[in-house]
Design an enzyme around this catalytic site. Structure first.
Site, mmCIF file in Angstrom:
data_model
loop_
_atom_site.group_PDB
_atom_site.id
_atom_site.type_symbol
_atom_site.label_atom_id
_atom_site.label_comp_id
_atom_site.label_asym_id
_atom_site.label_seq_id
_atom_site.Cartn_x
_atom_site.Cartn_y
_atom_site.Cartn_z
ATOM 1 N N GLU A 1 -0.589 -9.265 -1.520
ATOM 2 C CA GLU A 1 -2.014 -9.613 -1.364
ATOM 3 C C GLU A 1 -2.629 -9.669 -2.863
ATOM 4 O O GLU A 1 -3.619 -10.197 -3.055
ATOM 5 C CB GLU A 1 -2.686 -8.713 -0.512
ATOM 6 C CG GLU A 1 -2.184 -8.794 0.990
ATOM 7 C CD GLU A 1 -2.914 -7.804 1.904
ATOM 8 O OE1 GLU A 1 -2.457 -6.502 1.657
ATOM 9 O OE2 GLU A 1 -3.619 -8.213 2.757
ATOM 10 N N GLU B 1 3.595 -5.893 7.187
ATOM 11 C CA GLU B 1 2.593 -4.675 7.720
ATOM 12 C C GLU B 1 3.067 -4.687 9.105
ATOM 13 O O GLU B 1 2.889 -3.708 9.594
ATOM 14 C CB GLU B 1 1.091 -5.186 7.376
ATOM 15 C CG GLU B 1 0.644 -4.845 6.101
ATOM 16 C CD GLU B 1 0.882 -6.095 4.852
ATOM 17 O OE1 GLU B 1 1.833 -6.761 5.338
ATOM 18 O OE2 GLU B 1 0.187 -6.003 3.746
ATOM 19 N N GLY C 1 0.425 -5.263 0.404
ATOM 20 C CA GLY C 1 -0.705 -5.165 -0.424
ATOM 21 C C GLY C 1 -0.321 -5.496 -1.722
ATOM 22 O O GLY C 1 -1.128 -6.111 -2.704
ATOM 23 N N ALA D 1 1.041 -1.244 -0.017
ATOM 24 C CA ALA D 1 0.018 -0.095 -0.119
ATOM 25 C C ALA D 1 0.910 1.197 0.055
ATOM 26 O O ALA D 1 2.301 1.244 0.423
ATOM 27 C CB ALA D 1 -0.888 0.160 1.162
HETATM 28 N N1 3HC Z 1 4.806 3.279 0.337
HETATM 29 C C1 3HC Z 1 5.347 4.458 -0.189
HETATM 30 N N2 3HC Z 1 6.328 4.965 -0.303
HETATM 31 C C2 3HC Z 1 7.373 3.653 -0.196
HETATM 32 C C3 3HC Z 1 7.013 2.522 0.152
HETATM 33 C C4 3HC Z 1 5.385 2.065 0.152
HETATM 34 N N3 3HC Z 1 5.084 1.184 0.534
HETATM 35 N N4 3HC Z 1 7.716 1.685 0.105
HETATM 36 C C5 3HC Z 1 9.138 2.375 -0.132
HETATM 37 N N5 3HC Z 1 8.597 3.764 -0.515
HETATM 38 C C6 3HC Z 1 9.612 4.655 -0.753
HETATM 39 C C7 3HC Z 1 10.704 5.058 0.419
HETATM 40 O O1 3HC Z 1 10.031 5.949 1.282
HETATM 41 C C8 3HC Z 1 11.611 5.693 -0.483
HETATM 42 O O2 3HC Z 1 11.399 6.896 -0.636
HETATM 43 P P1 3HC Z 1 12.454 8.142 -0.879
HETATM 44 O O3 3HC Z 1 13.162 7.760 -2.006
HETATM 45 O O4 3HC Z 1 11.551 9.203 -1.110
HETATM 46 O O5 3HC Z 1 13.092 8.032 0.265
HETATM 47 C C9 3HC Z 1 11.514 4.973 -1.805
HETATM 48 O O6 3HC Z 1 10.326 4.338 -1.869
HETATM 49 C C10 3HC Z 1 12.596 3.722 -1.836
HETATM 50 O O7 3HC Z 1 12.614 2.927 -0.978
HETATM 51 P P2 3HC Z 1 13.868 2.353 -0.305
HETATM 52 O O8 3HC Z 1 14.945 3.424 -0.004
HETATM 53 O O9 3HC Z 1 13.419 1.680 1.045
HETATM 54 O O10 3HC Z 1 14.316 1.357 -1.390
HETATM 55 P P3 3HC Z 1 14.867 -0.210 -1.127
HETATM 56 O O11 3HC Z 1 15.372 -0.491 -2.556
HETATM 57 O O12 3HC Z 1 15.942 -0.291 -0.078
HETATM 58 O O13 3HC Z 1 13.753 -1.086 -0.744
HETATM 59 C C11 3HC Z 1 11.569 -1.835 -0.403
HETATM 60 C C12 3HC Z 1 12.680 -1.225 -1.060
HETATM 61 C C13 3HC Z 1 11.998 -3.350 0.229
HETATM 62 C C14 3HC Z 1 10.277 -2.148 -1.066
HETATM 63 C C15 3HC Z 1 11.225 -1.018 0.902
HETATM 64 O O14 3HC Z 1 11.172 0.098 0.479
HETATM 65 C C16 3HC Z 1 10.408 -1.536 1.787
HETATM 66 O O15 3HC Z 1 10.354 -2.404 2.557
HETATM 67 N N6 3HC Z 1 8.914 -0.845 1.737
HETATM 68 C C17 3HC Z 1 7.976 -1.333 2.631
HETATM 69 C C18 3HC Z 1 7.131 -2.165 2.074
HETATM 70 C C19 3HC Z 1 5.933 -2.464 3.020
HETATM 71 O O16 3HC Z 1 6.042 -2.213 4.277
HETATM 72 N N7 3HC Z 1 4.878 -2.758 2.570
HETATM 73 C C20 3HC Z 1 3.484 -2.960 3.330
HETATM 74 C C21 3HC Z 1 2.876 -1.606 3.408
HETATM 75 S S1 3HC Z 1 1.450 -1.594 4.266
HETATM 76 C C22 3HC Z 1 0.527 -2.442 3.330
HETATM 77 O O17 3HC Z 1 0.589 -2.823 2.193
HETATM 78 C C23 3HC Z 1 -1.159 -2.457 3.777
HETATM 79 C C24 3HC Z 1 -1.655 -3.622 3.059
HETATM 80 O O18 3HC Z 1 -1.957 -4.824 3.756
HETATM 81 C C25 3HC Z 1 -3.354 -3.060 2.992
#
Ligand code: 3HC
Ligand code: NAI
Length: 697
Positions: free
Chosen positions: A105, A125, A102, A63
Site C-alpha cells: 500500500e 491481510e 501495508g 503493518a
Molecule cells: N509484523 C510484525 N512481525 C512480523 C510481520 C509483521 N507484519 N511479518 C513477519 N513478522 C515477524 C515474524 O513474526 C518473525 O518473527 P520471529 O523471528 O520473532 O518469529 C519474523 O518477522 C520473520 O518472519 P518469518 O519467519 O515469517 O520470515 P519469512 O522470511 O519466512 O517470511 C514474510 C517473511 C513473507 C514477510 C512473512 O513473515 C509474512 O508473510 N509476514 C506477514 C505479512 C503480512 O501479513 N502483512 C500484512 C500485515 S496486515 C497489514 O499490513 C494491514 C494494512 O493493510 C493496514
C-alpha cells in the site's frame, strides 16, 4: 531523526531508507520516521526525485501485526501514504523481497515502482482476517481492474514481479540483487526525463471500464464455496466495489469502516494467533538455537503404500534423491506408478511442467533390499501399523545403515521408544509422522523418543522446513498429540450415534464449526477397516473396547470411499457423502441388540461432547509435557486435521469459549456419560481455579 528511517541525498535523488529488521514492518517508529524523512526530502532543494528503499532482506512486509489490538498511535498508515502520494516531488519505491500488505500500500502511494525480478508483491491481510486498510482496496483496482484486484485481495496470494509488471502494479523489473542501485538508476531516469508526479488515486480508466459490471456479484457467488465460514473475504469484495462506486476519498472512508469491522471480528484474533503460533512452533523448548544439524542429502523410504509414496514425493520436490524399498516388485511398481500418476495430474492442472515431472521421477528409485540404504542420511519407515514388523525392520536398518544415519518411523500411534529399543542407536531414532495425503498436508508431527539426541531433533525440525512442512515437536505416547485427541473425539462421536444421533447430524455440527469434513466422512476417507483393525487389536490385547455399529459396517465390506459405501454411500467418481438408509438400519439393529433406547440428541450436546473431550485430552497432553505449549496443539490441529485457522486451533478456541464453561460441562459428562475420558484434567481444574487460560501458560 528516527533511527529506523533515514534520509540522505545521492546526487539529485533524496533517499529515504527504512531499516527495521527483520521485515521492516510499519511500526509506530517506522510510520513517524517515514513522515519525518519525507518532510526532509521536500525541504531539500537539491533533491529532484525521492526514492523509498529498504535495508535487509525485504521491502516493507506490512503493518506491524504486534501492534494490532493496542491503541493506535498517530500517524496512521493511511495518512502517511496520503502524504507520500500528495508529495510535489515524484517518489519512486524500489522493491526487493516482498512488498506485502501495508508495504505494498505504501508503494502504491508512491508515484513509480521498480522491483527486482526476484521480488513478490501481495495484499495478504485476508489471511489475518482483515482487509487492506491503508488504501489497498482503492488503489490496486485503479491499476489492475476489478477481477485481478478481487483475486489478489480475497486470496492474499503473492504475485511475482514479472506478473506485477504485466498487471501494471509495478512500472519496471530489473535483474540483480542490489536494490539501492536499481532504485537510484530508476529515480535518476525519472529525474532526467522530468517525469511528472503520477498519483494512483487519479487514475480512472480501469474504474470506468468495470463500473456497473456484474463482476462483484459473480465474485461473491464464487466465494460462498471457497471462503465458507470466513468473514473478511466478503468485506474485501465490498471494499473493492466501493472503489468503483464512490469517489476516492469516500472509498477510503468505506474501506476504513470495513477494516474496523474485520479488526473487531473474532476471526481476526484466531488468524493472528495462528500466524504467530506457526512461527513459534519452530522454536522448540529446551533445544538450543545453535544445536548442530546433520546434512540430509539422500533419503530412504520403506513401504510404497499410501504414505510411503507421498512421503517420497516431498523429498523429490525438494530436490533430494530418495529410494523406496518394498517387499515385492509388484508392490514397488504399483507404488511408483501411483507417484507418477500424481505428478502427471499436477502437470495436467498446469502446476508443474512435464519436464519437472521427469526431473522429480528421476530422483525417485526403487529397491527390494535394504543394502541400498548403506549411504542414506535418513530412512523413514512407512509399513503396516504393526509393532512386531516395525521392530524387525528397525533391527535390520540398524545393520544396513551407516553410523549417524537417522532412523525414523511414520507410525501414527506406536511407541517410538519401543521401536528405538530394537536398534543399538536409540539416539538416532525419531518419529516423523506425516498426514495423509503426505505430499499435500502441511503438518509434520516430530515425535521425540526418550533417548533421541538433540542433534537428531534439530535436524528433523530443519528438515520439515526444507520440505515445506510445519514441524511440531511432540512427546511419545499413544497417538502422540493429534491422533490421541482425534481418537477421543472418534469414540465420542460413535457413542453419540449409539445413543440416538445420526452420523450426518454429528458431521454437520463439526462442519458448521468449520472443519472441512466431519468425523464419519473422515472415517470413510481413511477407510473403515483401519479403525476396525485397531479396535480388534486392542480387544485382542485385553482392552475394554465397546462393540460398535462401525464394526458391522467393516464386516459387511462397507470400507468407505474405496468401496463406495461406508458410513455414507458414494456415487461413482464422486466424493460427496450421501446418507444411506441401509446404515440407519444397521445402527437401529445395533441399538436393539445392545438394548439401547435411542433419544433425541441436541447439536449442542454433540458440539460439547466431540470438542470438550478433545480439550480435556489436550489439557492432559500439556500436563504430561507431550506438547510443550497450547500453541503446539493448535498448529497440529490446523495443519493436520483442518481445524479452522480462523478459530485459532482447539486450545485457543477453548480459551474463547471459557475454561470454566468447559470444565462445568466436562464434570457434567463425567456424571452422566462416564468414562476415563471425562475425568477432568488436573490442569483444566487448576487453570479455572486460578482464573487463567491455556494462552497464559
Ligand atoms: N509484523 C510484525 N512481525 C512480523 C510481520 C509483521 N507484519 N511479518 C513477519 N513478522 C515477524 C515474524 O513474526 C518473525 O518473527 P520471529 O523471528 O520473532 O518469529 C519474523 O518477522 C520473520 O518472519 P518469518 O519467519 O515469517 O520470515 P519469512 O522470511 O519466512 O517470511 C514474510 C517473511 C513473507 C514477510 C512473512 O513473515 C509474512 O508473510 N509476514 C506477514 C505479512 C503480512 O501479513 N502483512 C500484512 C500485515 S496486515 C497489514 O499490513 C494491514 C494494512 O493493510 C493496514
Ligand atoms: P499401506 O498399507 O498403504 O502401505 C504399507 C506398505 O508397506 C505396503 O505397500 C506394503 O507392501 C509395504 N511393506 C510391508 N512390509 C514391508 C517391508 N518389510 N519392507 C518394505 N515394505 C513393506 O499403509 P499406509 O496407510 O501407507 O501406512 C503406513 C504407516 O503409516 C502405518 O504405520 C500407518 O499407521 C502410518 N500412517 C498412515 C496414515 C494414513 O492415513 N494412511 C497417516 C499417517 C501415518
Amino acid at each position: 531523526m528516527s533511527e529506523v528511517v533515514t534520509y540522505n541525498r545521492e546526487g539529485s535523488i533524496g533517499v529515504i531508507t527504512v531499516n527495521y529488521p527483520p521485515v521492516n514492518a510499519l511500526s509506530h517508529g517506522v510510520r513517524s520516521g517515514l513522515v519525518a524523512a519525507l518532510e526532509q526530502g521536500q525541504k531539500d532543494a537539491d533533491a529532484k526525485v525521492l526514492l523509498l528503499v529498504c535495508e535487509g532482506r525485504t521491502f516493507i512486509a506490512g503493518a506491524d501485526i504486534r501492534e494490532f489490538g493496542k491503541p493506535m498511535q498517530e500517524p496512521g498508515l493511511a495518512a502517511v501514504i496520503d502524504q507520500y502520494e500528495n508529495s510535489d516531488k515524484p517518489i519512486v519505491a524500489a522493491i526487493h523481497g516482498t512488498a506485502l500488505g501495508g508495504g505494498l500500500e505504501t508503494a502504491l502511494g508512491c508515484h513509480y515502482r521498480v522491483a527486482l525480478s526476484s521480488a513478490k508483491v501481495g495484499l495478504p491481510e485476508v489471511k489475518l482476517g482483515l482487509l487492506p486498510g491503508a488504501g489497498g482496496t482503492q488503489r490496486l483496482p485503479r491499476l489492475t481492474g476489478a477481477q485481478k484486484a478481487l483475486e489478489m485481495i480475497t486470496t492474499g496470494d503473492f504475485v511475482s514481479a514479472k506478473d506485477a509488471l504485466g498487471l501494471g502494479i509495478v512500472d519496471a523489473v530489473e535483474d540483480g540483487s542490489d536494490i539501492k542501485a536499481v532504485g537510484l538508476a530508476y529515480a535518476q531516469k525519472v529525474a532526467d526525463d522530468n517525469k511528472p508526479v503520477r498519483r494512483v488515486r487519479d487514475l480512472t480508466d480501469k474504474i470506468d471500464a468495470d463500473k456497473g459490471s456484474d463482476v462483484f456479484d459473480q465474485f461473491r457467488a464464487g466465494l460462498q464455496k471457497k471462503a465458507r465460514g470466513l468473514f473478511s473475504p466478503f468485506k474485501c469484495v465490498d471494499a473493492v466495489e466501493a472503489a468503483f462506486n464512490l469517489p476516492f476519498d469516500d472509498g477510503m472512508k468505506r474501506e476504513r469502516e470495513l477494516f474496523m469491522e474485520c479488526m473487531e471480528s473474532p476471526q481476526r484474533g484466531g488468524l493472528i494467533h495462528s500466524f504467530f503460533a506457526e512461527r513459534e512452533v519452530s522454536k522448540v523448548k529446551g533445544l538450543a538455537k545453535d544445536t548442530p544439524v546433520r546434512e540430509i542429502n539422500k533419503v530412504g523410504v520403506i513401504g510404497a503404500g499410501t504414505m510411503g509414496g507421498g512421503i517420497a514425493m516431498n523429498f523429490a520436490n525438494a530436490g533430494i534423491p530418495v529410494t523406496i524399498a518394498e517387499v515385492k516388485q509388484e508392490a514397488l511398481d504399483k507404488g511408483l506408478a501411483v507417484i507418477r500418476r500424481n505428478y502427471e495430474n499436477t502437470a495436467k492442472k498446469g502446476r508443474i511442467t512435464q519436464a519437472q515431472v521427469e526431473e522429480r521421477m528421476s530422483l525417485i528409485s526403487g529397491t527390494l533390499t535394504y543394502d541400498d540404504f548403506s549411504d542414506v542420511d535418513l530412512v523413514i519407515e512407512a509399513v503396516f501399523e504393526s509393532m512386531d514388523l516395525k521392530k524387525t525392520i528397525f533391527g535390520q536398518l540398524d545393520k544396513a545403515c551407516k553410523p549417524g544415519a537417522i532412523l525414523a518411523s511414520n507410525t501414527s500411534t506406536l511407541s517410538i521408544d519401543d521401536i528405538a529399543a530394537a536398534t543399538s542407536r536409540p539416539q538416532d531414532v525419531i518419529g516423523l509422522h506425516f498426514f495423509s495425503p503426505a505430499n499435500v498436508m502441511k503438518l509434520l508431527e516430530i515425535v521425540r523418543g526418550e533417548k533421541t539426541s538433540d542433534e537428531v531433533k534439530a535436524t528433523a525440525m530443519a528438515l520439515a522446513k526444507k520440505i515445506r512442512k510445519v514441524g511440531v515437536m511432540v512427546g511419545n505416547c499413544y497417538g502422540f498429540v493429534g491422533n490421541r485427541m482425534l481418537h477421543k473425539r472418534g469414540a465420542e462421536a460413535m457413542a453419540l450415534v449409539n445413543e440416538g444421533a445420526s452420523p450426518q447430524q454429528v458431521d454437520k455440527v463439526l462442519t458448521d464449526l468449520g472443519f472441512p469434513m466431519g468425523q464419519f466422512a473422515m472415517s470413510d476417507l481413511a477407510g473403515i477397516d483401519i479403525g476396525y483393525s485397531i479396535r480388534k487389536e486392542r480387544r485382542k490385547a485385553g482392552e475394554d473396547v465397546p462393540a460398535s455399529w462401525m464394526d458391522k459396517l467393516a464386516e459387511q465390506g462397507r470400507l468407505g470411499q474405496k468401496t463406495q459405501a461406508g458410513v455414507y454411500k458414494y456415487e461413482e467418481g464422486n466424493r460427496k457423502p450421501i446418507p444411506d438408509p441401509q446404515v440407519d438400519q444397521i445402527i437401529a439393529e445395533f441399538r436393539a441388540e445392545q438394548g439401547i433406547t435411542s433419544r433425541e440428541i441436541t447439536d449442542q450436546e454433540i458440539l460439547e461432547r466431540c470438542m470438550y473431550v478433545m480439550i480435556n485430552e489436550g489439557a492432559k497432553i500439556l500436563e504430561e509435557g507431550i506438547a510443550d505449549r497450547a500453541l503446539d496443539i493448535d498448529i497440529t490441529w490446523i495443519y493436520g486435521y483442518g481445524f479452522p485457522a480462523y478459530r485459532g486451533g482447539p486450545m485457543f478456541w477453548a480459551d474463547q469459549v471459557g475454561l470454566d464453561t468447559i470444565l462445568a460441562s466436562v464434570k457434567n459428562f463425567q456424571d452422566t456419560v462416564g468414562g476415563e475420558q471425562w475425568k477432568p484434567a488436573g490442569l483444566l481444574e487448576k487453570l479455572v481455579a486460578e482464573g487463567r487460560q491455556f494462552g497464559d501458560l
